[in-house]
Scaffold this active site. Structure first.
Site, mmCIF file in Angstrom:
data_model
loop_
_atom_site.group_PDB
_atom_site.id
_atom_site.type_symbol
_atom_site.label_atom_id
_atom_site.label_comp_id
_atom_site.label_asym_id
_atom_site.label_seq_id
_atom_site.Cartn_x
_atom_site.Cartn_y
_atom_site.Cartn_z
ATOM 1 N N CYS A 53 -59.218 39.048 36.561
ATOM 2 C CA CYS A 53 -58.400 39.122 37.771
ATOM 3 C C CYS A 53 -57.108 39.869 37.468
ATOM 4 O O CYS A 53 -56.505 39.685 36.413
ATOM 5 C CB CYS A 53 -58.072 37.720 38.280
ATOM 6 S SG CYS A 53 -57.156 37.692 39.847
ATOM 7 N N CYS A 55 -53.374 30.355 35.446
ATOM 8 C CA CYS A 55 -54.811 30.518 35.624
ATOM 9 C C CYS A 55 -55.465 31.174 34.417
ATOM 10 O O CYS A 55 -55.023 32.223 33.943
ATOM 11 C CB CYS A 55 -55.072 31.353 36.879
ATOM 12 S SG CYS A 55 -56.819 31.649 37.225
ATOM 13 N N GLU A 105 -68.555 33.613 35.540
ATOM 14 C CA GLU A 105 -68.927 32.206 35.647
ATOM 15 C C GLU A 105 -69.012 31.767 37.105
ATOM 16 O O GLU A 105 -68.302 32.267 37.971
ATOM 17 C CB GLU A 105 -67.906 31.327 34.902
ATOM 18 C CG GLU A 105 -67.977 31.498 33.394
ATOM 19 C CD GLU A 105 -67.081 30.525 32.647
ATOM 20 O OE1 GLU A 105 -67.516 30.039 31.583
ATOM 21 O OE2 GLU A 105 -65.962 30.255 33.118
ATOM 22 N N CYS A 121 -69.026 27.625 43.893
ATOM 23 C CA CYS A 121 -67.769 28.352 43.686
ATOM 24 C C CYS A 121 -68.134 29.661 42.994
ATOM 25 O O CYS A 121 -68.522 29.674 41.824
ATOM 26 C CB CYS A 121 -66.824 27.517 42.828
ATOM 27 S SG CYS A 121 -65.222 28.290 42.538
ATOM 28 N N CYS A 139 -51.687 35.318 37.806
ATOM 29 C CA CYS A 139 -51.028 34.037 38.057
ATOM 30 C C CYS A 139 -50.834 33.299 36.732
ATOM 31 O O CYS A 139 -51.752 33.202 35.919
ATOM 32 C CB CYS A 139 -51.861 33.197 39.021
ATOM 33 S SG CYS A 139 -52.029 33.944 40.668
ATOM 34 N N CYS A 160 -60.894 24.002 38.851
ATOM 35 C CA CYS A 160 -60.107 25.090 39.425
ATOM 36 C C CYS A 160 -59.097 25.630 38.415
ATOM 37 O O CYS A 160 -58.350 24.876 37.794
ATOM 38 C CB CYS A 160 -59.376 24.571 40.660
ATOM 39 S SG CYS A 160 -58.483 25.832 41.568
#
Length: 367
Positions: free
Chosen positions: A132, A139, A106, A125, A136, A359
């Site tokens: 990932c 996220c 995305e 962005c 975290c 975010c």
């Protein structure tokens, strides 16, 4: 956006051909030279792929027919393809792309609209990975785990597409790029640097390096590499907690000695001394986790490690995660402490929440 490939440039099988969109300008020149062509033919290839968005060798009219036939046998130009595009109420645009592997990534276009309704800044962005590995706790991308590194061309294509969207909807090109989408950019180091070379090339989108920001969770060794490589972009660090114990509880990367806060401090001070550039700390506030006045004072200590500024973010909810957004009152107290401590601080407004484009919310639905 580069067009889907036609049959005329799918001779042979993808397995035995080289994807030219893994290469920057210098690598393209090396490639054609290795195949007996003058190096300037690599410059021409670069211009077709990254300046005109052309992926069909037959359309590259200033290349000799002999060379075009050879390229069809030896190489391919792997584009990403748009799957879905959404626009939020605040005019933020999110696009879902399919990569040649079939996986999806995305990308978000964030307009900064002034009081006249005009876009003063248009920021892409961009994603550097599918998923990932950093894990975290807050996220959505981290919930996916790591799937794939993006090539320089796949990174470029995201910006190329959003540049077309920007021209169409806002009447001007993209002004800024932030590597704050899916993935940890410094775990795809070479491809990210190659993509920056391409994006800033005058024969491509000709973006200013000073308008590009690379964001990292704090990979100390790679931050030093950025300094040694004299990367002219901006550096942002996703800090999110000002002490080792709290940071380790929400960011597993901090548990390792080589990437803990002391290691990060050393790396950032080295970066600052070597480049003379300011560092930006990204700090997302979570209710009852990292939003106390003591946390603010500890954050001020971190901000004094090197010339820096702090961007505060309000948490954007992610389904399945138990974090809560801090209150406006607590945010105000947090900001007040930072200002009293002499920290340069801004509060970044969340954009595109209604389409999960804010975010920490980016994730694809693939299994």
């Amino acid at each position: 956006m580069p067009k889907p490939k036609t049959a005329s440039h799918t001779v042979g099988t993808a397995d035995d051909r080289v994807d030219l969109k893994t290469m920057n300008r210098a690598a393209l020149a090396d490639f054609v030279a290795e195949h007996g062509e003058p190096r300037y033919r690599g410059e021409q290839l670069f211009h077709w792929m990254y300046g005109k968005g052309v992926s069909d060798f037959e359309r590259m009219s200033n290349l000799p027919k002999r060379m075009r036939r050879g390229l069809q046998r030896q190489a391919t130009v792997e584009d990403i393809e748009i799957v879905e595009q959404q626009q939020a109420a605040d005019q933020t645009v999110k696009a879902l792309f399919q990569l040649p592997s079939g996986r999806e990534a995305e990308t978000v276009l964030i307009p900064a609209i002034d009081e006249r309704g005009e876009a003063q800044r248009l920021t892409v962005c961009v994603s550097s990975q599918v998923g990932c590995a950093m894990g975290c706790e807050f996220c959505a991308t981290g919930l996916m785990g790591f799937r794939e590194n993006l090539t320089p061309g796949a990174i470029f294509d995201q910006v190329w597409h959003m540049n077309e969207v920007a021209e169409e909807r806002f009447g001007r090109p993209v002004t800024n790029v932030v590597f704050m989408g899916m993935g940890e950019p410094l775990l795809n180091y070479d491809a990210v640097l190659d993509s920056i070379d391409i994006l800033t090339d005058e024969d491509s989108l000709n973006l200013s390096a000073q308008k590009i920001t690379v964001s990292t969770v704090g990979l100390a060794r790679r931050i030093k590499d950025l300094a040694d490589d004299q990367l002219r972009t901006n550096l942002a660090v996703s800090l999110h907690a000002p002490d080792n114990e709290t940071r380790s509880s929400i960011m597993p990367v901090n548990e390792a000695e080589k990437t803990s806060l002391p290691a990060l401090k050393e790396a950032l001070q080295y970066y600052s001394r070597t480049t003379g550039r300011q560092i930006t700390y990204e700090y997302c506030l979570f209710k009852g986790v990292n939003d106390s006045e003591e946390d603010a004072r500890n954050l001020a200590e971190v901000a004094r490690w090197a010339p820096s500024k702090v961007n505060l973010l309000m948490y954007n909810p992610v389904t399945g995660l138990n974090f809560e957004r801090t209150s406006q009152e607590q945010l105000d107290r947090f900001v007040q402490v930072l200002v009293q401590e002499g920290v340069t601080v801004t509060v970044r407004q969340s954009r595109g929440q209604d389409i999960d484009a804010a975010c920490g919310q980016l994730a694809s639905d693939e299994e």
